[in-house]
Structure formats: C-alpha cells, structure tokens
Scaffold this motif. Structure first.
Motif, PDB file in Angstrom:
ATOM      1  N   SER A  94      27.941 -12.304 101.940  1.00 40.30           N
ATOM      2  CA  SER A  94      27.827 -11.081 102.735  1.00 40.30           C
ATOM      3  C   SER A  94      26.545 -11.094 103.552  1.00 40.30           C
ATOM      4  O   SER A  94      25.497 -11.518 103.078  1.00 40.30           O
ATOM      5  N   THR A  95      26.653 -10.614 104.773  1.00 41.99           N
ATOM      6  CA  THR A  95      25.464 -10.384 105.593  1.00 41.99           C
ATOM      7  C   THR A  95      25.216  -8.891 105.741  1.00 41.99           C
ATOM      8  O   THR A  95      24.395  -8.471 106.542  1.00 41.99           O
ATOM      9  N   SER A  96      25.955  -8.103 104.931  1.00 37.40           N
ATOM     10  CA  SER A  96      25.831  -6.652 104.974  1.00 37.40           C
ATOM     11  C   SER A  96      25.826  -6.105 103.565  1.00 37.40           C
ATOM     12  O   SER A  96      26.614  -6.523 102.714  1.00 37.40           O
ATOM     13  N   SER A  97      24.955  -5.144 103.328  1.00 36.30           N
ATOM     14  CA  SER A  97      24.902  -4.509 102.009  1.00 36.30           C
ATOM     15  C   SER A  97      26.020  -3.483 101.832  1.00 36.30           C
ATOM     16  O   SER A  97      26.135  -2.870 100.773  1.00 36.30           O
ATOM     17  N   ASN A  98      26.854  -3.292 102.870  1.00 36.00           N
ATOM     18  CA  ASN A  98      27.940  -2.324 102.790  1.00 36.00           C
ATOM     19  C   ASN A  98      29.171  -2.857 102.061  1.00 36.00           C
ATOM     20  O   ASN A  98      30.099  -2.100 101.782  1.00 36.00           O
ATOM     21  N   ALA A  99      29.206  -4.152 101.785  1.00 39.06           N
ATOM     22  CA  ALA A  99      30.410  -4.767 101.225  1.00 39.06           C
ATOM     23  C   ALA A  99      30.310  -4.900  99.712  1.00 39.06           C
ATOM     24  O   ALA A  99      29.261  -5.259  99.170  1.00 39.06           O
ATOM     25  N   ASN A 100      31.415  -4.586  99.030  1.00 38.27           N
ATOM     26  CA  ASN A 100      31.481  -4.697  97.576  1.00 38.27           C
ATOM     27  C   ASN A 100      32.680  -5.524  97.164  1.00 38.27           C
ATOM     28  O   ASN A 100      33.761  -5.418  97.747  1.00 38.27           O
ATOM     29  N   GLN A 101      32.476  -6.344  96.129  1.00 37.62           N
ATOM     30  CA  GLN A 101      33.577  -7.016  95.437  1.00 37.62           C
ATOM     31  C   GLN A 101      33.642  -6.432  94.036  1.00 37.62           C
ATOM     32  O   GLN A 101      32.688  -6.551  93.264  1.00 37.62           O
ATOM     33  N   ASN A 102      34.745  -5.786  93.715  1.00 35.84           N
ATOM     34  CA  ASN A 102      34.888  -5.118  92.430  1.00 35.84           C
ATOM     35  C   ASN A 102      35.974  -5.803  91.604  1.00 35.84           C
ATOM     36  O   ASN A 102      37.119  -5.925  92.054  1.00 35.84           O
ATOM     37  N   PHE A 103      35.614  -6.227  90.413  1.00 33.34           N
ATOM     38  CA  PHE A 103      36.559  -6.856  89.493  1.00 33.34           C
ATOM     39  C   PHE A 103      36.637  -5.996  88.236  1.00 33.34           C
ATOM     40  O   PHE A 103      35.628  -5.792  87.559  1.00 33.34           O
ATOM     41  N   THR A 104      37.834  -5.492  87.929  1.00 34.60           N
ATOM     42  CA  THR A 104      38.035  -4.614  86.777  1.00 34.60           C
ATOM     43  C   THR A 104      39.194  -5.130  85.938  1.00 34.60           C
ATOM     44  O   THR A 104      40.274  -5.413  86.473  1.00 34.60           O
ATOM     45  N   ASN A 105      38.975  -5.272  84.638  1.00 26.03           N
ATOM     46  CA  ASN A 105      40.007  -5.775  83.710  1.00 26.03           C
ATOM     47  C   ASN A 105      40.523  -7.145  84.146  1.00 26.03           C
ATOM     48  O   ASN A 105      41.733  -7.405  84.109  1.00 26.03           O
ATOM     49  N   CYS A 106      39.627  -8.031  84.540  1.00 22.60           N
ATOM     50  CA  CYS A 106      40.020  -9.357  85.001  1.00 22.60           C
ATOM     51  C   CYS A 106      39.575 -10.437  84.015  1.00 22.60           C
ATOM     52  O   CYS A 106      38.572 -10.280  83.310  1.00 22.60           O
ATOM     53  N   VAL A 107      40.320 -11.531  83.980  1.00 17.68           N
ATOM     54  CA  VAL A 107      40.007 -12.674  83.133  1.00 17.68           C
ATOM     55  C   VAL A 107      39.731 -13.891  84.002  1.00 17.68           C
ATOM     56  O   VAL A 107      40.488 -14.189  84.930  1.00 17.68           O
ATOM     57  N   PHE A 108      38.646 -14.589  83.683  1.00 16.82           N
ATOM     58  CA  PHE A 108      38.305 -15.855  84.321  1.00 16.82           C
ATOM     59  C   PHE A 108      38.224 -16.908  83.224  1.00 16.82           C
ATOM     60  O   PHE A 108      37.343 -16.839  82.357  1.00 16.82           O
ATOM     61  N   THR A 109      39.101 -17.882  83.255  1.00 18.58           N
ATOM     62  CA  THR A 109      39.096 -18.900  82.208  1.00 18.58           C
ATOM     63  C   THR A 109      39.499 -20.261  82.750  1.00 18.58           C
ATOM     64  O   THR A 109      40.398 -20.362  83.596  1.00 18.58           O
ATOM     65  N   GLN A 110      38.800 -21.284  82.298  1.00 19.93           N
ATOM     66  CA  GLN A 110      39.079 -22.682  82.626  1.00 19.93           C
ATOM     67  C   GLN A 110      39.013 -22.964  84.121  1.00 19.93           C
ATOM     68  O   GLN A 110      39.751 -23.804  84.640  1.00 19.93           O
ATOM     69  N   ASN A 111      38.130 -22.250  84.815  1.00 22.97           N
ATOM     70  CA  ASN A 111      37.842 -22.574  86.211  1.00 22.97           C
ATOM     71  C   ASN A 111      36.663 -23.529  86.253  1.00 22.97           C
ATOM     72  O   ASN A 111      35.791 -23.517  85.378  1.00 22.97           O
ATOM     73  N   THR A 112      36.597 -24.361  87.290  1.00 17.55           N
ATOM     74  CA  THR A 112      35.518 -25.338  87.389  1.00 17.55           C
ATOM     75  C   THR A 112      34.972 -25.411  88.811  1.00 17.55           C
ATOM     76  O   THR A 112      35.713 -25.268  89.785  1.00 17.55           O
ATOM     77  N   GLY A 113      33.658 -25.617  88.892  1.00 16.61           N
ATOM     78  CA  GLY A 113      32.993 -25.798  90.179  1.00 16.61           C
ATOM     79  C   GLY A 113      31.681 -26.519  89.961  1.00 16.61           C
ATOM     80  O   GLY A 113      31.218 -26.667  88.819  1.00 16.61           O
ATOM     81  N   ASP A 114      31.056 -26.944  91.031  1.00 17.00           N
ATOM     82  CA  ASP A 114      29.766 -27.596  90.892  1.00 17.00           C
ATOM     83  C   ASP A 114      28.693 -26.564  90.551  1.00 17.00           C
ATOM     84  O   ASP A 114      27.946 -26.719  89.586  1.00 17.00           O
ATOM     85  N   ILE A 115      28.634 -25.479  91.320  1.00 13.55           N
ATOM     86  CA  ILE A 115      27.706 -24.376  91.062  1.00 13.55           C
ATOM     87  C   ILE A 115      28.531 -23.095  90.952  1.00 13.55           C
ATOM     88  O   ILE A 115      29.243 -22.736  91.887  1.00 13.55           O
ATOM     89  N   GLY A 116      28.429 -22.415  89.814  1.00  8.91           N
ATOM     90  CA  GLY A 116      29.257 -21.234  89.571  1.00  8.91           C
ATOM     91  C   GLY A 116      30.655 -21.634  89.164  1.00  8.91           C
ATOM     92  O   GLY A 116      31.557 -21.713  90.004  1.00  8.91           O
ATOM     93  N   GLY A 117      30.843 -21.911  87.871  1.00  9.99           N
ATOM     94  CA  GLY A 117      32.140 -22.388  87.408  1.00  9.99           C
ATOM     95  C   GLY A 117      33.280 -21.444  87.720  1.00  9.99           C
ATOM     96  O   GLY A 117      34.390 -21.878  88.008  1.00  9.99           O
ATOM     97  N   ALA A 118      33.022 -20.130  87.682  1.00 11.97           N
ATOM     98  CA  ALA A 118      34.059 -19.143  88.008  1.00 11.97           C
ATOM     99  C   ALA A 118      33.750 -18.406  89.302  1.00 11.97           C
ATOM    100  O   ALA A 118      34.597 -18.296  90.180  1.00 11.97           O
ATOM    101  N   VAL A 119      32.515 -17.872  89.429  1.00  8.16           N
ATOM    102  CA  VAL A 119      32.156 -17.023  90.573  1.00  8.16           C
ATOM    103  C   VAL A 119      30.801 -17.433  91.131  1.00  8.16           C
ATOM    104  O   VAL A 119      29.853 -17.685  90.364  1.00  8.16           O
ATOM    105  N   TYR A 120      30.712 -17.460  92.456  1.00  2.00           N
ATOM    106  CA  TYR A 120      29.448 -17.717  93.145  1.00  2.00           C
ATOM    107  C   TYR A 120      29.202 -16.588  94.133  1.00  2.00           C
ATOM    108  O   TYR A 120      30.039 -16.311  95.004  1.00  2.00           O
ATOM    109  N   ALA A 121      28.075 -15.903  93.988  1.00  2.00           N
ATOM    110  CA  ALA A 121      27.687 -14.841  94.917  1.00  2.00           C
ATOM    111  C   ALA A 121      26.522 -15.338  95.755  1.00  2.00           C
ATOM    112  O   ALA A 121      25.417 -15.541  95.242  1.00  2.00           O
ATOM    113  N   SER A 122      26.758 -15.540  97.045  1.00  2.00           N
ATOM    114  CA  SER A 122      25.771 -16.108  97.947  1.00  2.00           C
ATOM    115  C   SER A 122      25.086 -15.012  98.759  1.00  2.00           C
ATOM    116  O   SER A 122      25.728 -14.020  99.123  1.00  2.00           O
ATOM    117  N   THR A 123      23.831 -15.169  99.037  1.00  2.00           N
ATOM    118  CA  THR A 123      22.961 -14.288  99.820  1.00  2.00           C
ATOM    119  C   THR A 123      22.623 -13.007  99.061  1.00  2.00           C
ATOM    120  O   THR A 123      23.390 -12.536  98.217  1.00  2.00           O
TER     121      THR A 123
END
Length: 326
Positions: A94-123
């Motif tokens: 995001s380049t704006s503080s007006n934006a939201n990502q909302n995750f409710t009652n969610c499951v993250f399992t067996q995801n893979t990445g180099d940085i942030g296996g499930a979620v990466y929040a940039s900036t």
C-alpha cells in the motif's frame, strides 16, 4: 467497486508473468487516481495450490490516497500455496494508509515462500487486521514463517503455531508496527514473558500448544485456546466450519469455535446438526457418531429424556434385532 465472492474454490493458478508476477487466484491493483472507495469481500472461499512470485494466491496493491478502501476475507482457507519470493499465500502493498486488509475466521496452513511463508505486508502503509485466524505449518526459506510485517498489523483472537523459516521455529518477523492481543503466539512467551521482537503486547496473550483436532485444525475441548478470546473483536455469527461462532459466551482463539457438546432429542425434526437443542439430532446413534467419529475427539452427549431405539447394526445397516448402539 463493491464485489462479493462467496463459496468459491480458487485453485491451481500460476502467476508467472505480468506486474508483480503474483496473484495466481486474485490480482488486485488499484490506480492512484480516479478510483472511488470500495470494499471487496471474499467469504467462504478456498485458495489452494496456487503459484507465483509474490502472493501466489492473492496479490493486492493499493495506491488510492483519497478514499477508505478494504479487502475483506471471511471464513476463508489458504492452503498449499507457493511463492518463490514474498508472501506464500498473500502479498499486500500500500502507498496509502486508507487501505485495509481484513482477515476474519481464516486458516493459513502449509503455504510456502521465501519471505513470509503465508503473508507478506510490504511498506509502512500496509495495514493488516487478523482476527480469529489460525496459522500453522507454514514455511519460509529466509524469514517470517507465518507473517513478515513491514506495515501496521493487528493480531487478535488468533493462533500462530508450528510455523518455521529455514527449518527453525519462526512465527513472525516484524520490522513495522505489530499489535497483538488475546492470541496464542508460539515462541512469544505470552503476555507474562513477552518477547518484544513480536511487537507490542496488548495483553491476554499465551504461548502454548493449542491442541488442534487430529482431523482438522479445530480445537480439542481441553485446548487452552478455548474461551480465551475477546468476542467484541469479532461480529461474525459463524466460524469457518459454519458452526456457531460463540458457544459459551466467550469466543475461542483461532478460526474454529470448539463445540464440546452434542444434543439429542427424540422429538427433534430431521436434519439437525446436534449443535444446540434447537438443532438437535433425533437419533441417538447420530449423536454418538458425532461425539467421536466426525470430530476426532470425544464430546459430551446431552440426551433429552425419552425412549430411543437403535437404528442400525455394527456395519451401519438397518438389520432388525441386530441393531445396536455403538
């Protein structure tokens, strides 16, 4: 500007080219000008087996500085998504503080990445709200087994357990602002012995084995995460398994609400799910099956006074005098 996707399975996408080379299932890019406010919602969706460079399932880039915008994920499953770079399942920029990502009652399992296996929040403008989410068995090659946060993230009523980076326990790597309350964070020390590398401790956090169900990631009745959340944070009426979200007045941590009771009433209508007297099973055998075979752990069975007859034999067939309770 306001889109709802409900009940979709988004799988096997491969974002191998284009801007960001991410978002095998969903690619969202908002221009900096000429865009009205929006709320996009994904409800009861499954994101699985997607691939990409960053955010293999969901890639979101927000640039509108004029309006309050959000992407909401409710009762969603993110499983076995793979990113070669950042955010095994989700990448947010995001380049704006007006934006939201909302995750409710969610499951993250067996995801893979180099940085942030499930979620990466940039900036620093990337805002994440994680409420009653379950993260487990996600893996990063470098850092942030479950979450790599450079933005402003809030974790509430959630479970982070058994995630890793470089084969070492690592739930969260935080270089931004991270506030955590009423959550079970593996390796954090809990509120009593809080490790400040996990950001700000807002209280009522624990660090212990959540005692997941053997079959899925719901909670066993003996779980220390039962009745340990704050229900004011979550207004959703049902959990990820379509069960009642608050069973015993106090909400559980994680995406699943533990239902340790099965209700049986001889005069209940057909089609009950056993989760309350109003939706009771009318077959005692159905209640006994639910108490163990459908859930992987023993539940208490509450039975309304009356007469109950066995309806099937040990092979599950209706067989007259050979019918029995088991």
């Amino acid at each position: 500007n306001n889109t709802l996707l409900d009940g979709f399975v988004l799988s096997d996408g491969n974002a191998s080219a284009g801007l960001g080379s991410g978002g095998g299932a969903v690619f969202f890019q908002q221009p900096s000008i000429g865009t009205a406010a929006y709320t996009n919602t994904f409800r009861n969706c499954t994101f699985k087996n997607n691939m990409g460079t960053s955010g293999s399932a969901v890639y979101a880039q927000h640039q509108n500085t004029n309006n309050a915008n959000s992407i909401d994920f409710v009762n969603c499953m993110f499983s076995k998504n793979t990113a070669s770079s950042k955010g095994g399942a989700v990448y947010v920029e995001s380049t704006s503080s007006n934006a939201n990502q909302n995750f409710t009652n969610c499951v993250f399992t067996q995801n893979t990445g180099d940085i942030g296996g499930a979620v990466y929040a940039s900036t620093s403008f990337s805002k994440l709200n994680l409420t009653n989410c379950t993260f487990t068995r996600n893996k990063a090659t470098t850092s942030g087994g479950a979450l790599f946060n450079q933005g402003a993230a809030t974790i509430r009523n959630s479970i982070f357990y058994a995630d890793s980076s470089n084969n070492v326990l690592n739930e969260v790597t935080n270089t931004g602002v991270l506030n955590t309350a009423f959550s079970n964070i593996h390796g954090s020390g809990g509120s009593a012995n809080w490790n400040t590398s996990f950001g700000n401790n807002l209280g009522n956090n624990i660090d212990t084995n959540p005692q997941f169900n053997l079959i899925n990631l719901s909670l066993n009745p003996s779980s220390p995460c039962r009745n340990r959340g704050e229900k004011a944070y979550n207004t959703e009426p049902i959990d990820i398994n379509q069960g009642i979200r608050v069973v015993q007045d106090t909400i559980d941590m994680g995406a699943y609400e533990c239902s340790p009771l099965v209700y049986v009433a001889w005069d209940a209508p057909n089609g009950g799910n056993g989760q309350s007297w109003a939706t009771a099973y009318n077959s005692l055998q159905d209640g006994l099956d639910d108490a163990f075979f459908s859930s992987g752990f023993l539940k208490d069975v509450w039975v309304k006074e009356g007469t109950y007859y066995p309806s099937r034999d040990l092979n599950g067939n209706s067989n007259g005098r050979f019918n029995t309770f088991y």
